[in-house]
Design an enzyme around this catalytic site. Structure first.
Site, short mmCIF file in Angstrom:
data_model
loop_
_atom_site.label_atom_id
_atom_site.label_comp_id
_atom_site.label_asym_id
_atom_site.label_seq_id
_atom_site.Cartn_x
_atom_site.Cartn_y
_atom_site.Cartn_z
N GLU A 1 -4.13 -9.35 3.90
CA GLU A 1 -4.94 -9.05 5.09
C GLU A 1 -6.08 -10.04 5.29
OE1 GLU A 1 -3.80 -6.93 2.91
OE2 GLU A 1 -2.70 -5.40 4.05
N GLU B 1 0.84 -1.21 0.00
CA GLU B 1 0.00 0.00 0.00
C GLU B 1 0.87 1.25 0.00
OE1 GLU B 1 -2.33 -1.58 3.40
OE2 GLU B 1 -4.05 -0.82 2.30
#
Ligand code: NAD
Length: 694
Positions: free
Chosen positions: A126, A106
């Protein structure tokens, strides 16, 4: 101390992430990145910025050492850092090598350009913790990777080589050689060509007819997500990127992320993640304890377990010699191993070359002389203390000094076995589970005299052969089987009171167990439990058992291997067919005992069986047989088909509220008169302290 280094090369500022082992984005590193961006922005001599990691990792994401600590959320948190990077007025290039996962990936999406080594590993994992990316990945991801590309990455969570993104706008350039010079050259090029800064958050996600695609994706996700809510939330987050502004989409991402953090499924997965790491640590044995070299392994017994155990080492490229009493037994053992590999080959999981390689590492012998140079010898002979004694006395004579002598016993006393040798410090239990080449769990049984470096070595070997190793002290049944005995025992009483085997199994399977206790008994062989009970009747006459299982065994109903057990089995098939004969026997049996059957709810079945695991598990922790409650959960998740989304019996008890669990146990104690149900002192203590087990 900052864990980001700042240097200026020519007119390019280089921010090097430097937080070993994987550049986890801990507080110091986050602060360091922001400081670097600020410095570069303010320095008129700097025209561009490069963010880089090292060969091993750009960044593995959040720093797991900060999990659960305020530092993890302290500002600048990761979304803030990424926003600051993206807002930098000078072009920022992320140079990606090694692991680039989760928050690490990210972070690269906050940069204006990305260059990468083709083998860099990119992932948004995640979902494996029951979450969605929470630092803009769900909003920047679809903007740069497209809706489908981003959703795939998020829902699967697996690492993908950067080379898979060739032809997409994600990676501007691939680099075969040294990354830093290439990054500097790329930065110079961007400046020279006056390429406009590309902020992903300002891009539009364009996907005509996205509703239809999202509907299709949601259906697909439903099929694979099972009880886990996170994959479907990935689709919701992506939907927001299509219909809302970036800022609004970020809000949706945050809400979904926080919502998932509070789900029991995510708590279970995060618990499992931490439990796995914890299990590899032994409190009194430091990580840097020197280990012994294990280059050659001997296995005694080429039966069910010996063959499977050997395969683990062959798969890891470690040569194995199997020893048996007769050539036929060896031939049979080798043939089964070959057949297993051939089956894998048929399924496309193994090449002929690999098969040949592995079989080439396998030797056989009838003589202990061939074990003289083995570093680790694992015994998997009959479960009989006399046979084990003969084997270990022989091993003591021939094994080289320092060789580790391991027993795969399931029920015998490892200390006793160690004392058959003059070197009990070198003896350890390695309790594999059947089928040993498939099951992840390895209980490492630490004897009273087992040397610390032997423990450290076996834990390391376990990693090499891809097992989840959990340490157990010496006790009857070690951790897993000691607990399962009470689970089966309690299930036996449910039958007496009115349930059928199929009802008990179904209730537990519906709840999530891979297999109910009776199907499991039929698979393992009911005679094994019978033999244990016969021993218990003599050694521990105060433990109460329902006697119906003995009646079944007296009729030779041992389970799948005899075609009949709690269920019926058609020849060559494993499908359990409820047997009216067993139900009729039960009716008769209850009459004999004068019991009027009652209807037992599925909820009661689950409570009694699972809380039996919890109570015995708590005793095991209290006695120090397990170092921590999460070790018990690891054992049940990896060896006993406990549902992953419930996180193991100990976490489950915490989720139910330990106070409530203790009250139910007291109620069972009162109604059954079985002293087992008195809550373990550890439970009572934790309830009094308002603490949980895990
Ligand atoms: P098995 O009967 O399939 O195999 C035992 C093998 O050992 C046989 O091939 C036999 O010929 C050989 N053997 C016996 N005595 C020997 C000796 N003195 N020297 C050399 N070889 C000898 O049994 P198994 O199921 O593989 O069990 C082996 C051990 O593993 C036992 O201690 C058992 O408790 C343990 N164990 C079994 C399981 C399971 O599910 N089967 C699971 C965990 C542990």
């Amino acid at each position: 101390m900052s864990s980001a280094k700042y240097e200026v090369h020519g007119s390019t500022a280089v921010i090097t992430l430097d937080n070993p082992p994987v550049n986890g984005l801990g507080y110091d590193l986050r602060v360091g990145i922001v400081a670097g961006i600020d410095k570069a922005s303010a320095d008129p001599a700097v025209t561009a910025v490069v963010m880089i990691g090292n060969e091993r990792a750009f960044s593995g994401g959040a720093d797991i050492r900060e999990f659960g600590l305020p530092k993890a959320y302290a500002l600048p948190n990761l979304p803030a850092v990424i926003q600051i990077v993206e807002n930098c007025p000078k072009p920022v290039v992320a140079a990606i090598s090694g692991v680039c996962m989760g928050g690490g990936f990210e972070l690269t999406l906050g940069a204006h350009f990305r260059i990468a080594k083709p083998d860099a590993k990119i992932a948004l994992p995640e979902v494996k913790l029951g979450l969605i990316p929470g630092a803009g990945g769900t909003q920047r991801g679809p903007r740069i990777l497209g809706v489908e590309g981003a959703l795939n990455l998020m829902v699967k969570g697996d690492p993908v080589p950067a080379s898979a993104f060739k032809g997409t706008p994600l990676i501007d350039e691939f680099v075969e050689g040294d990354l830093l010079p290439a990054a500097l050259a790329f930065a110079d090029k961007v400046v020279a060509e006056q390429r406009p800064i590309r902020r992903i958050s300002e891009m539009k996600v364009d996907y005509p007819n996205h509703e239809a695609y999202l509907q299709f994706a949601r259906n697909m996700i439903k099929g694979v997500a099972g009880p886990f809510p996170a994959p479907a939330k990935c689709a919701d987050a992506i939907a927001a990127s299509l219909t809302k502004s970036f800022a609004e989409g970020m809000k949706v991402e945050r809400e979904l992320f926080i919502g998932l953090m509070g789900t029991p499924e995510s708590r279970a997965l995060r618990h499992l993640f931490a439990a796995e790491r914890a299990a590899s640590k032994i409190p009194d044995i430091p990580d840097d304890t020197p280990v012994r070299t294990i280059a050659k392994v001997g296995v005694i017994g080429a039966g069910t377990m010996g063959g499977g155990i050997s395969m683990n080492f062959l798969n890891a490229g470690i040569p194995v010699t199997m020893l048996e009493m007769k050539q036929e037994a060896l031939d049979k053992g080798v043939a089964i191993i070959r057949k297993n590999y051939e089956n894998s080959m048929k399924k496309g999981k193994l090449t002929q070359e690999k098969l040949d390689q592995r079989m080439g590492l396998l030797g056989t012998t009838l003589s202990y002389d061939d074990f003289k140079d083995c570093d680790l010898i694992i015994e998997a002979v009959f479960e009989d203390i006399g046979v084990k004694e003969a084997v270990f006395r022989k091993l003591d004579e021939i094994a080289k000094p320092g060789a580790i002598l391991a027993s795969n016993t399931s029920t015998l006393d490892v200390n006793k076995i160690a004392n058959f040798t003059q070197r009990p410090q070198d003896v350890v239990g390695m309790h594999f589970f059947s089928p040993a080449n498939v099951m992840k769990l390895l209980e490492v049984v630490r004897g009273a005299a087992t040397a610390k470096d032997v423990m450290a070595t076996v834990m390391q070997v376990a990693k090499k052969i891809r097992k989840t190793a959990v340490v157990s002290g010496v006790c009857d049944g070690f951790i897993g089987n000691r607990m399962i005995e009470h689970y089966g025992r309690v299930a036996g009483f449910l039958l007496e009171e009115g349930a059928t085997p199929a009802q008990v199994d179904k209730a537990l399977e519906k709840w999530g167990m891979a297999m109910g206790p009776f199907r499991m008994g039929d698979l393992a062989g009911n005679d094994i439990g019978w033999a244990i009970r016969k021993r218990r009747y003599v050694e521990k006459p105060n433990i109460k058992y329902a006697k119906f299982a003995d009646k079944l065994c007296e009729q030779g109903r041992y389970g799948q291997k005899t075609g009949k057990g709690w269920y019926l089995y058609k020849a060559g098939e494993r499908k359990a067919i409820p047997d009216p004969e067993v139900d009729a026997m039960l009716v008769e049996y209850r009459k004999e005992l004068g019991i009027t059957p009652r209807k037992i709810s599925d909820a009661e079945i689950v409570e009694r069986c699972i809380y039996a695991l919890v109570n015995e598990g708590a005793r095991i922790v209290e006695e120090g047989i397990a170092a921590r409650a999460s070790d018990i959960d690891m054992i049940y998740l990896t060896g006993y088909g406990f549902p992953m989304f419930r996180g193991g019996p100990m976490l489950y008890a915490d989720e139910m509220g330990l106070y409530n669990v203790a009250r139910r146990m007291q109620a069972f104690a009162a109604s059954s008169g079985d002293a087992f149900w008195e809550p373990a002192p550890l439970i009572a203590k934790r309830v009094a302290e308002g603490r949980s087990l895990t």
